[in-house]
Design an enzyme around this catalytic site. Structure first.
Site, PDB file in Angstrom:
ATOM      1  NE  ARG A 306      32.652  43.064  37.122  1.00  0.00           N
ATOM      2  CZ  ARG A 306      31.827  42.374  37.881  1.00  0.00           C
ATOM      3  NH1 ARG A 306      31.241  41.283  37.416  1.00  0.00           N
ATOM      4  NH2 ARG A 306      31.580  42.756  39.118  1.00  0.00           N
ATOM      5  CG  HIS A 449      39.149  49.089  40.112  1.00  0.00           C
ATOM      6  ND1 HIS A 449      39.114  50.339  39.560  1.00  0.00           N
ATOM      7  CD2 HIS A 449      39.855  48.328  39.259  1.00  0.00           C
ATOM      8  CE1 HIS A 449      39.762  50.344  38.431  1.00  0.00           C
ATOM      9  NE2 HIS A 449      40.215  49.135  38.214  1.00  0.00           N
ATOM     10  CD  GLU A 450      33.683  48.052  37.285  1.00  0.00           C
ATOM     11  OE1 GLU A 450      32.503  47.773  37.458  1.00  0.00           O
ATOM     12  OE2 GLU A 450      34.136  49.199  37.323  1.00  0.00           O
ATOM     13  N   GLY A 451      34.882  44.716  41.115  1.00  0.00           N
ATOM     14  CA  GLY A 451      34.721  43.319  41.532  1.00  0.00           C
ATOM     15  C   GLY A 451      36.096  42.685  41.634  1.00  0.00           C
ATOM     16  CD  GLN A 456      35.249  40.002  38.037  1.00  0.00           C
ATOM     17  OE1 GLN A 456      34.573  39.507  37.135  1.00  0.00           O
ATOM     18  NE2 GLN A 456      34.938  41.141  38.604  1.00  0.00           N
TER      19      GLN A 456
END
Ligand code: FAD
Length: 610
Positions: A306, A449-451, A456
């Protein structure tokens, strides 16, 4: 109208002066060389690695950034075709040893601190984020196998991933399971020899099929039949495109097939795939770590991944800012408001206050984002190598609470910087002749992306601020108070005022945290979580204000003994800090009010009222 030709990208990746300021004046990264792991290094070896990265990024990555955007990968029914410049760039990256830069000497690595590897990677992100995605994924994949793989798995895959002979992927998402990974359906059937066979389909897999490397190592989340429902039943597997023999040579092709390519708004050079596992008799796969611990293994690497995404967002914003600055200095248009004599030559648009506003906002967002990202990268090193166990624990906690901010804040505000860079270019910014529209399109992914940033926000308020009885947020509070106190003792009245403002702004954050943690009223907690995005906005802006104040204190201290160019550099830092405190930080008052009043406007909106 005079058309200004775009300048070559080479000179506009990142300011080396700014990077040196962040690394050495703000974060004292050279101090890491006192630690045993980095004892062979000096500031000179750090800079040499950054120089190599800058050269390859400028000469091999930036040069095909636009071309690969305009010629995205295609599938001819047999093979994925990618323009040759991508492989040439990646070969140069691997030959320079950059894939293994952070790893041990025994693994062929350079044992560089993570923060220095991120300073290197910043150049690739700025030059060509789509081509840079291949090594980024491969390094994350290798790190995961390094952390969780068996000795045999490490021996089979790590040397080849770290040399760049194999590339890697992360296969989490499915069409029905993106944010909610508990709903994945890919099945892992145990075999009598201890291996597994995978059956299922994965969506959105970056770098899922190509011929840029000899092999592709997929890390796949799947469920073993009979495992508990939800995330507690997810396991992690290695499934290579080609099976790997004991001697490292390649065997038969695995049962993993390309179902199609996704065509995207940006990041077009990164091939994005739908992959089918087990169309025939199942894709051969090997369990990584313990059964049902797959998500925990993934999350182990999440902080680094992240921070990497956040820094990607920063660098796209940074590149856009440098392009906008260059354009504004060269674009003649209009005359000063107070002297509109048409017989006089036009001025460069940088002379207009509104253009300076847009440039200053970009500078505040991207330089603030860079310093935040590098600080978090340094915390990764601190977590692993700090002298005392207590210092390592504290670094880990601070990193945990800052990670959702380091990912989400730049992907929102450095995207805003990209939008402002287009605005500075006027109509030319909207044309594909110039680079800034691509930076915007590329950067738009980073909030997804990546959460997603929504996820978050829930992670920050729902999990991170409360973890270990609030230990992480308390450490952050201590660090922010220290900077605020330091500023309140400064000579400059303005810095003293900013110190006070920072203290007040962070007290508002803690106000919400306390209410949330002590809430006996479940409705309050539910509404706070429904407004988690606002909490992330508020906390993100306060954290970046803190980082800016830290930079301003260093700049103020160094200004007195600076020569002329450095004097301008430090004055620029002080002015951008002023901008952030006067124009941006006050926004947090409004966000605090929404949270404090448990605003239910969004929650109460009914589906059938839209
Ligand atoms: C270009 C690209 C590359 C990618 N690369 C990879 C890859 O290499 N490997 C991989 O595994 N995946 C990859 N992904 C997938 C990516 O991680 C997912 O798109 C992302 O996690 C979101 O999932 P989704 O698209 O299904 O959206 P959804 O989960 O359907 O979300 C849609 C919206 O609903 C919101 N939402 C969802 N659930 C909640 C909730 N509980 N509370 C509040 N809001 C919620 C989200 O924030 C979002 O705004 C990639 C995606 C893209 C676009």
């Amino acid at each position: 109208m005079t058309a200004i030709q775009p300048m070559p990208l080479q000179s506009k990746l990142v300011s080396r002066r700014d990077l040196a300021f962040v690394l050495y004046e703000l974060l004292s990264v050279d101090g890491l060389t006192k630690r045993a792991r980095y004892a062979d290094h000096t500031r000179e070896t750090f800079d040499a690695a950054i120089d190599i990265a800058a050269k390859i990024a400028e000469e091999r990555f930036a040069t095909h950034n636009k071309k690969v955007d305009q010629n995205e990968p295609t599938f001819d029914g047999n093979r994925v075709l990618i323009i040759p410049e991508v492989k040439a760039a990646l070969d140069a990256y691997c030959s320079a040893g950059l894939m293994a830069a952070a790893h041990d000497y025994e693994l062929g690595g350079m044992q560089l601190p993570y923060v220095v590897t991120q300073a290197c990677f910043a150049h690739f992100n700025a030059a060509n984020i789509a081509t840079a995605a291949y090594p980024m994924l491969t390094m994350a994949n290798a790190n995961l196998i390094h952390a969780w793989g068996s000795e045999e798995q490490k021996a089979t895959y790590l040397p080849h991933l770290l040399s760049g002979r194999f590339f890697g992927t992360m296969c989490l998402t499915e069409t029905q399971a993106g944010s909610s990974l508990s709903d994945i359906r890919t099945r892992a059937e145990p075999q009598s020899d201890g291996s597994y066979r995978l059956f299922g389909s994965k969506m959105w897999i970056s770098a899922g099929e190509h011929e840029l490397s000899e092999n592709i190592v997929h890390l796949v989340l799947a469920k073993i039949p009979g495992s508990p429902p939800g995330v507690k039943g997810i396991s992690l597997f290695i499934a290579p495109k080609f099976l790997v023999n004991r001697d490292g040579s390649l065997g038969a092709r695995n049962d993993i097939s390309l179902a199609g390519l996704n065509h995207k708004m940006g990041y077009r050079g990164t091939v994005n795939t739908v992959l089918n596992f087990g169309e025939k008799d199942g894709a051969a796969a090997w369990l990584v770590g313990a059964p049902n611990r797959g998500l925990a293994c993934m999350f182990h690497m999440m902080n680094e991944a992240r921070i990497g995404v956040g820094l990607g967002a920063v660098m796209l914003g940074y590149a856009g800012y440098l392009h906008a600055l260059d354009y504004a200095r060269n674009r003649p248009q209009g005359r000063p408001a107070a002297a509109k004599d048409p017989t006089q030559p036009q001025v460069a648009i940088v002379a207009h206050a509104d253009v300076r506003r847009m440039l200053l906002a970009q500078k505040a967002y991207v330089e603030g984002g860079l310093a935040l990202g590098m600080y978090c990268a340094l915390l990764v090193d601190e977590q692993k190598t700090a002298e005392s166990p207590e210092a390592r624990r504290e670094a880990g906690l601070l990193l945990d609470v800052l990670t959702p901010i380091a990912k989400a804040w730049p992907s929102q505000w450095c995207l805003e910087a990209n939008s402002l860079a287009i605005q500075v270019h006027g109509g030319y910014g909207y044309s594909r002749e110039y680079n800034v529209e691509q930076f915007y399109r590329d950067n738009r992914l980073n909030a997804i992306h990546e959460g997603t940033n929504g996820i978050q926000a829930i992670d920050l308020l729902g999990r991170k601020v409360g973890m270990d009885d609030g230990a992480a947020i308390q450490i952050l509070a201590r660090e922010i108070s220290r900077t605020a106190r330091e500023a309140m003792a400064a000579e400059s009245p303005e810095l003293r005022r900013f110190g006070e403002q920072l203290g007040v702004a962070f007290a508002r954050v803690m106000d919400v945290v306390r209410e949330f943690q002590c809430a006996n009223d479940r409705n309050y907690a539910r509404t706070a979580l429904a407004n988690a995005h606002v909490f992330l906005e508020m906390t993100g802006h306060v954290v970046v204000a803190w980082i800016w104040l830290r930079m301003a204190l260093v700049a103020a201290a160094n200004l007195a003994r600076a020569d002329a160019p450095d004097g301008n550099f430090y004055r620029g830092k002080l002015q951008a800090c002023s901008f952030f405190f006067r124009w941006e930080l006050p926004k947090t008052e409004h966000w605090h009010r929404l949270l404090n009043e448990s605003d239910r406007t969004c929650e109460d909106m009914q589906d059938n009222w839209f």
